[in-house]
Design an enzyme around this catalytic site. Structure first.
Site, PDB file in Angstrom:
ATOM      1  N   GLU A 346       1.419   4.447 -20.374  1.00  0.00           N
ATOM      2  CA  GLU A 346       1.119   3.147 -20.966  1.00  0.00           C
ATOM      3  C   GLU A 346      -0.368   2.857 -21.163  1.00  0.00           C
ATOM      4  OE1 GLU A 346       4.786   0.348 -19.622  1.00  0.00           O
ATOM      5  OE2 GLU A 346       3.307   0.688 -18.067  1.00  0.00           O
TER       6      GLU A 346
HETATM    7  C1  TNX Z   1       7.010   0.585 -16.781  1.00  0.00           C
HETATM    8  S1  TNX Z   1       7.510   3.280 -15.819  1.00  0.00           S
HETATM    9  C2  TNX Z   1       5.938   1.078 -16.063  1.00  0.00           C
HETATM   10  C3  TNX Z   1       5.481   0.352 -14.878  1.00  0.00           C
HETATM   11  C4  TNX Z   1       6.238  -0.919 -14.653  1.00  0.00           C
HETATM   12  C5  TNX Z   1       7.704  -0.667 -14.917  1.00  0.00           C
HETATM   13  C6  TNX Z   1       8.585  -1.840 -14.595  1.00  0.00           C
HETATM   14  C7  TNX Z   1       6.069   3.424 -16.039  1.00  0.00           C
HETATM   15  C8  TNX Z   1       5.589   4.778 -16.028  1.00  0.00           C
HETATM   16  N1  TNX Z   1       5.371   2.307 -16.277  1.00  0.00           N
HETATM   17  O1  TNX Z   1       4.096   0.090 -14.940  1.00  0.00           O
HETATM   18  O2  TNX Z   1       6.032  -1.327 -13.348  1.00  0.00           O
HETATM   19  O3  TNX Z   1       7.861  -0.327 -16.266  1.00  0.00           O
HETATM   20  O4  TNX Z   1       9.929  -1.521 -14.702  1.00  0.00           O
END
Ligand code: TNX
Length: 531
Positions: A346
């Protein structure tokens, strides 16, 4: 054996802890036989093979325990079994090293390196009228055999305050189990960054993982809201970046000594700690602690909201790579496990080229410190070393890229993200990936998630618990149980042996054990819970 007042003894004999808390006592006299001895065998995860025989084996004050190995780890496993027997029966079982000794009954634990076909974690358990034999080629295999025996013992033995005024023999069913896991990676991820959990809390979680034969605890040690691991060369990470958590409540961090203690505690339960420092994104706690890590040279304010994607280390500055080298070096030195998780998810503020160059450079730093790099599935777009591992999480991630990953861990968010709500009514949890009922968490086959991945690329599965909505360990337990048990069975049991109908029955039978353990589990309405 301790003597206690009659009421406490009666409470222990009632088998279920609920009876001690003022709940009505069962109408029938409490049985000294375990449910298993009455014919109900409810193991989670289900073993690869199990054959019942008639009769059973009774552990009494005339039973001896023979431990046929000099191996230190195997000796510790034998002690764990002796402790379980004491908690189940009130008997401090005598130990010797003579497997041939006869007596009323004997329990034999044998480390046998010839039993190679059982694999690195398999075991064979044979229970007959005169003996209980547990054989494995490794101490890990013996440990998993002991977890199986544990689930055959009465649930009340999980209750720490059970006392007996005289020995309570326990009967176990005659059977043969030959068992080994489907996957080498049976993981759980705990986010200690969004909300902080103490060493004692994480140790309790480790205990609950081990009961379900889970062998990896992945700790998400840093995110925008908090940095949780002491780095001696960069002390402000924790003195500034570790003070708070989501919502602005007080946070915390592990000193290096505490982290080492946690690693050792987990290792005693055959759980490998996998440390994650998420980068280049999810780094506001680091960026707000050290101005020089920012491209602007100015530290942003700390943040305790749950937005994602806004933060990034400055990938064009050399200091960033000195910082990463220092932290990987210090963490790797405390980590006997083979892995370092570098996050990589992300990042919305970098170009694809910047992201690729960053990940590939971090990969060489991790390799230099002797670890295999793991990253969330975004790293599949970069050029990876054969030793690197991609953790699949986005249900809609490019399957082509992910299929080319050298190695894969599967945490599909719409199945294995145990921070999702069970249903619309669930008070805790998120729902961006899906609502995840227990059945949804259980009913999938890892071999079919990334269809084009070569056989052998899938190391296993991992249940991820992000802690935006889980402020206390009881919240973690509510989200994890029972879905963690579902993921544990997916990781352990051969696909052709698994079915929802069988699982929900066996899961329901865990109710008294989980209650005795004090687990704050979700009493899912579609599970026939034994009370
Ligand atoms: C996505 S999964 C994220 C996290 C959040 C999560 C909540 C991932 C690699 N990144 O930063 O906490 O969703 O479900």
């Amino acid at each position: 054996m301790k003597k206690r007042s009659a009421s406490i003894v009666g409470c222990a004999m009632a088998m279920v802890v609920a009876a001690c808390a003022g709940a009505p006592k069962p109408a029938t006299a409490p049985s000294t036989a375990s449910a298993a001895a009455r014919g109900e065998i409810s193991l989670v995860p289900l073993p690869a093979s199990l054959e019942r025989a008639s009769g059973g084996f009774t552990i009494s004050d005339r039973t001896v325990l023979a431990v046929v190995t000099q191996d230190q780890a195997a000796q510790r496993v034998a002690q764990q079994l002796a402790d379980l027997i004491r908690r189940s029966t009130g008997i401090a079982i005598p130990r010797n090293t003579d497997a041939g000794a006869t007596g009323e009954g004997r329990i034999v634990l044998r480390l046998d390196e010839q039993q190679k076909t059982l694999g690195a974690e398999g075991y064979e358990l044979t229970i007959g009228p005169q003996s209980l034999l547990l054989v494995a080629p490794t101490a890990a295999g013996l440990f998993y055999g002991v977890q199986t025996i544990r689930q055959l013992l009465p649930p009340a033995s999980e209750y720490q305050a059970v006392y007996y005024d005289k020995p309570q023999p326990v009967a176990l069913p005659a059977l043969t189990i030959r068992d080994q896991p489907r996957y080498e990676w049976r993981g759980a991820m705990l986010d200690v960054a969004r909300h902080f959990f103490t060493v004692e809390e994480v140790q309790r979680y480790v205990d609950l993982l081990a009961l379900h034969k889970i062998n990896r605890l992945h700790l998400h040690l840093a995110d925008d809201q908090g940095w949780r691991i002491e780095i001696k060369k960069w002390p402000d990470l924790t003195t500034k970046g570790g003070t708070s958590e989501v919502g602005g409540t007080p946070g915390g961090f592990y000193t290096q000594a505490q982290y080492a203690q946690l690693v050792a505690y987990a290792a005693d339960r055959f759980v490998t700690i996998v440390p994650e420092i998420d980068m280049p994104g999810h780094t506001n706690a680091a960026l707000s602690s050290y101005a020089e890590l920012n491209c602007s040279g100015t530290a942003p304010a700390p943040r305790f909201d749950t937005e994602v994607g806004y933060s990034s280390l400055c990938v064009d500055k050399e200091v960033t790579y000195r910082f990463i080298d220092d932290l990987v070096s210090e963490i790797a030195a405390m980590t006997p496990g083979a892995y370092f998780h570098a996050g990589g998810d992300e990042v919305k503020t970098l170009t694809p080229a910047q992201y690729k160059a960053f990940v590939e450079r971090v990969q060489t730093i991790v390799q230099k410190h002797g670890k295999q790099m793991i990253g969330w599935d975004e790293i599949a777009a970069t050029t990876l070393l054969p030793s690197s591992i991609v953790q699949h999480w986005r249900p809609d991630a490019s399957k082509g890229e992910v299929a080319r990953a050298p190695k894969l861990i599967l945490s599909p968010a719409d199945r294995a993200y145990v921070d999702m709500k069970y249903d619309e009514q669930t008070a805790l949890g998120l729902k961006w990936a899906s609502l995840i009922s227990v059945q949804r968490a259980y009913d999938w086959d890892p071999a079919r998630i990334v269809a084009d991945a070569p056989a052998g690329a899938v190391l296993g599965v991992e249940a991820a618990l992000w802690s935006e909505t889980a402020a206390a360990l009881r919240d973690v337990e509510f989200l994890a149980f029972p879905r963690l048990a579902a993921i544990a069975e997916i990781g352990w049991t051969p696909q052709e042996r698994r079915s929802w109908g069988s699982f929900r029955q066996r899961l329901g039978a865990q109710g008294p054990r989980w209650t005795a353990l004090g687990i704050n589990f979700y009493h899912a309405p579609d599970i026939p819970w034994v009370r």
